[in-house]
Design an enzyme around this catalytic site. Structure first.
Site: not given
Lengths: 240, 240
Positions: B108-110
């Site tokens: 998820v995300c970075t």
């Protein structure tokens, strides 16, 4: 008795921890509160011992009851550990004491039942997890089946994931639209659930029945406990 | 080398921790994964030392790299600490090694940039936080501006709060509609944001510019680091 002298310009947030809290009840609001202008977020517990969440994550508090400052936002998450907290006099006393000078008194999920047990929702409109909403009535609150409910300085959120919507409302109330929107964009809160089954209003009724049955025992435990607490508080020898 | 013999019927989830992870990146998926049938969720780090999240929550891992079993779901959150992880050979080696036998390889995300640095997204469609989406291209992935992207056994989510949508998709992929819907109802995921500013597509353009400017330095840091990593991996003395 605060050991941390607080700058008048800081926004001081107190998030209460207890064993058996639901991680997302805490983490959703935490991610928003920690992005508020000049926010100083305290994770508060009676002692500094690490605390085991409902499903098993170990989190360490950074502020003890004895060291807690005055809070601009006082927040209580929910979780199965709520049952123990409801009869924890030290926790409830701390909550009552800190609520006196707190700016906002807030909760998510069954954290609202804890606020209720501390007598902090008597006469207030409030919400909690859909499964336990009617129990708020026993505690003197007016249960409202909404995702976020504001009544004077009480702001309460519905179950678990509602904490994100709840905290963005708090951001809006305290700092206005642009701040709330900026945080929403920063955490990319553009929800797109694959199904519409997040509420008893939208979910298939057979699913609602299934979850209601599966949580029937916990519901009864919570109900009986609240009735017991209320009965005790009415005994003439234990005036509250 | 697992020290915990695993039952074949358990669903073994490995969520990787590192200093500077974003709490909600972890907590959203955690709250879903921990409710999956027979789920056993491991919080995995190199050592058992408590780990400080991006905004300051101290979380204790329960599984070390040396003790980690084979995972049905391998998951990497994001956060500013991603910068250190991108050059942490031990972390990346562990990720590569565990990805060999993992059922699903997810982020998820970075966290997606970390998967990319480990070479695990080369030739895959993937997503990450909107601000850093194009950087996935440098790592050989095809950046897709969607909330959740599935490509073979890679499932990636967009920024921070997208972890909830992401994990419910994982629940659907592994267990079908009813399980995903039941978890959605249990965590009352019936999102109702007060504003439509959670994505660069819906937010006011001045707000998008403001956040883009505020994160400009971090963006450049991430970009330059990825270019450096790629250059290093191309040196003939350091074949990867």
């Amino acid at each position: 008795m605060s050991t941390q002298p607080q700058s008048t310009s800081d926004l001081v947030v107190g998030m209460l921890l207890f064993p058996g809290l639901t991680l997302l009840d805490l983490a959703g609001p935490y991610e928003v509160f920690s992005r508020l202008p000049k926010a100083r977020v305290h994770l508060v517990a009676a002692r500094f011992d690490p605390i085991l969440s409902e499903k098993g994550v170990l989190i360490t508090p950074d502020t003890s009851f004895d060291d807690a400052p005055t809070f601009d936002i006082l927040f209580v998450p929910g979780g199965t550990g709520q049952l123990q907290v409801m009869e924890d006099d030290r926790f409830l006393s701390f909550l009552r004491e800190k609520s006196q000078a707190a700016g906002l008194i807030t909760s998510v999920c069954t954290g609202s039942l804890i606020l209720g047990a501390a007598g902090l929702l008597r006469g207030y409109r409030a919400t909690t997890h859909w499964r336990y909403l009617d129990l708020l009535g026993l505690l003197g609150a007016q249960p409202i089946p909404e995702r976020v409910v504001i009544d004077r300085n009480r702001i309460t959120g519905a179950g678990v994931s509602a904490g994100i919507d709840f905290a963005l409302v708090v951001a809006f109330v305290l700092f206005g639209e642009t701040t709330a929107q900026a945080i929403q964009l920063a955490i990319e809160y553009d929800p797109a659930p694959s199904f519409h089954s997040g509420s008893p209003k939208s979910a298939d009724s057979s699913l609602v029945n299934r979850i209601s049955t599966a949580t029937g025992e916990l519901y009864e435990k919570r109900r009986r406990q609240i009735e017991r607490i209320i009965a005790l508080s009415r005994e003439p020898t234990r005036q509250s």
